[in-house]
Design an enzyme around this catalytic site. Structure first.
Site, mmCIF file in Angstrom:
data_model
loop_
_atom_site.group_PDB
_atom_site.id
_atom_site.type_symbol
_atom_site.label_atom_id
_atom_site.label_comp_id
_atom_site.label_asym_id
_atom_site.label_seq_id
_atom_site.Cartn_x
_atom_site.Cartn_y
_atom_site.Cartn_z
ATOM 1 N N GLU A 175 -1.617 51.755 -4.473
ATOM 2 C CA GLU A 175 -2.208 50.511 -4.983
ATOM 3 C C GLU A 175 -3.705 50.675 -5.217
ATOM 4 O O GLU A 175 -4.535 49.979 -4.615
ATOM 5 C CB GLU A 175 -1.921 49.355 -4.016
ATOM 6 C CG GLU A 175 -0.459 48.950 -4.004
ATOM 7 C CD GLU A 175 -0.175 47.650 -3.260
ATOM 8 O OE1 GLU A 175 -1.002 47.255 -2.425
ATOM 9 O OE2 GLU A 175 0.871 47.034 -3.515
ATOM 10 N N GLU A 369 7.775 49.696 -4.526
ATOM 11 C CA GLU A 369 7.695 48.664 -3.491
ATOM 12 C C GLU A 369 8.184 47.354 -4.076
ATOM 13 O O GLU A 369 7.792 46.989 -5.188
ATOM 14 C CB GLU A 369 6.253 48.430 -3.000
ATOM 15 C CG GLU A 369 5.753 49.454 -2.029
ATOM 16 C CD GLU A 369 4.376 49.114 -1.472
ATOM 17 O OE1 GLU A 369 4.056 47.914 -1.318
ATOM 18 O OE2 GLU A 369 3.628 50.055 -1.191
#
Ligand code: BGP
Length: 471
Positions: A175, A369
């Site tokens: 991320e 995810e």
């Protein structure tokens, strides 16, 4: 509707700092999350540079995967995982981040884990760096300091060399866009004032100049890992990892369309474009000019970025958000429900993300995810009934299937937190994602016993039928 392709990589995703525990075992140094206390959605976590006697630091124990990995991997195998996403704790390999030689005991641990996974035919998917910045490097300025690029490069080369025969799929930095948020200020630059992970809000201390400088250094570091992987690990594929949360306009007011586009550009497209195209998009350069942001860049950075284009695009997806210029309107989507933490649930938004990313980049995608953080109840007989989790995942998987039918090239799906672990955003245990329950609680107590929730058996069917049986 056509189904999931043969060889689709079903599995689950974790991060070292959130589940390994063993925070000071076998030579591991401290990461930023070792100084985080537990919080809740209403009580912010605290970061305590000096550890306090009697305070619970949830990441210290995690769920002790370090000593339970054989048992846990056996459970993943029982569910039929084809892949398992995990990260390598940077300070386990370089305890302070700036040593010349790595910690052999740390390297050995991951050898053992990869061997155990291969025993069951599970392919590791490895994030080189998932938020666990060595505390020592953070104290030297973190990603505001260009030296960080060299430290990361050394770490990445060490693990790519060591595990090139055991790992085929790599992700450079988890991320990467989260480092630009107020929450990201902690792991990017050791700026701890902002405690709530409100991704969209502006921080007074972590200024735009600082945020974009950190992001630039991270992107250059990532590109160096990609280039090294391409040159030295010919059988491997390496991707980026971006938090891709689509941002919708609240109304059809054209001004809201622009607000949503600009928010998407800053949060999602800027780092994604650099990863995939190897250069800054024109909107970013203009934004820097118009907002008086001056990035410190080395002359070779442009070439480094160009040489570090990823093989596939991976992303996390939990929720969608709203942008609006109508200040009197609440930026909440009335068509969606939310979980207990206010994260709006939007399965169609995942298809929107997959379609949009395909239109923009035309490279393989990987959802690494996705999942539901929820409060679980253990029944007197020990069973855990979690139909809400099954429902969340089923609806998202249906949309992935539809996206594939609509032309998306999707490599796999690793849902977040197949086994309960510590929350990244709040530092709590009660926000559970797992198919496997772990008896571990926010006050630090618990036997660490593992048990199967109802969703365990449901996901087993999903993996075993390649996504055909979703009932
Ligand atoms: C992502 C992180 C993960 C993970 C997940 C869920 O941002 O990559 O580390 O934790 O979100 O978030 P949370 O743990 O805050 O519920």
């Amino acid at each position: 509707m056509s189904g999931f392709p043969k060889g689709f990589l079903w599995g689950g995703a974790t991060a070292a700092n959130q589940f390994e525990g063993a925070w000071n075992v076998d030579g591991k140094g401290m990461s930023v999350f070792d100084i985080s206390t537990g919080g809740t959605k209403d009580t912010p976590r605290r970061w305590t540079p000096v550890l306090e006697e009697g305070t619970v630091y949830p990441n210290h124990d995690g769920i002790d995967f370090y000593h339970h990995y054989k048992e846990d991997i056996a459970l993943f195998a029982e569910m039929g995982f084809k892949t398992f996403r995990m990260s390598i704790a940077w300070p386990r390999i370089y305890p302070n981040g700036d040593e010349d030689t790595p910690n052999e005991l740390g390297l050995q641990f991951y050898d053992n884990v990869f061997d155990e996974l291969h025993k069951y035919g599970i392919e590791p998917l490895v994030t080189i760096y998932h938020f666990e910045t060595p505390l020592h490097l953070l104290q030297k300025g973190g990603w505001l300091n260009r030296e960080m690029i060299d430290h990361y490069e050394k770490f990445a080369r060490t693990v790519l060399d060591r595990y090139k025969d055991k790992v085929k799929y790599w992700l450079t930095i988890n991320e990467i866009n989260m480092f630009m948020t107020p929450f990201g200020g902690a792991m990017a630059a050791g700026i701890f004032e902002e405690s709530h992970p409100d991704h969209m809000s502006e921080s007074k201390t972590f200024t735009p100049q600082m945020r974009y400088q950190c992001e630039h250094n991270l992107l250059v570091a990532s590109a160096k890992a990609v280039a090294y992987c391409h040159a030295h690990c010919p059988d491997a594929k390496i991707g980026c990892m971006v938090a891709f949360g689509p941002i919708y306009p609240l109304t059809c007011d054209p001004a809201d369309q622009m607000a949503a586009l600009e928010a998407m550009e800053q949060m999602c497209y800027l780092p994604s474009d650099v990863h995939v195209r190897g250069r800054y998009p024109s909107f970013a350069k203009a934004y820097f000019r118009n907002h008086d942001i001056h990035l410190e860049m080395a002359p070779e950075d442009e070439e480094t970025l160009l040489n570090g284009k990823v093989d596939f695009y991976s992303f996390s997806y939990y929720s969608t958000r709203i942008a609006t210029t109508h200040k009197d309107e609440k930026p909440v989507n009335p068509y969606l429900t939310a979980n207990d933490w206010g994260w709006q649930i939007d399965p169609i938004g995942l298809r929107w993300a997959l379609r949009t990313l395909t239109d923009r980049y035309e490279i393989p995608l990987f959802v690494v995810e996705n999942g539901l953080g929820a409060l679980d109840t253990v029944e007197p007989d020990g069973s855990i009934h979690d139909p809400y989790r099954i429902d969340y995942m089923r609806r998202h998987i249906v949309e992935m299937k539809q996206a594939i039918a609509e032309g998306v090239d999707l490599m796999g799906y690793t849902m977040w937190g197949p086994i309960d672990l510590v929350s990244a955003g709040t530092g709590e245990m009660r926000k559970r994602y797992g198919f496997i329950y772990v008896d571990k609680h926010d006050d630090g107590t618990g036997t660490l016993a593992r048990s199967r929730k109802d969703s365990f058996f449901w996901y087993q069917k999903v993996c075993q039928t390649n996504g055909e049986d979703l009932d």
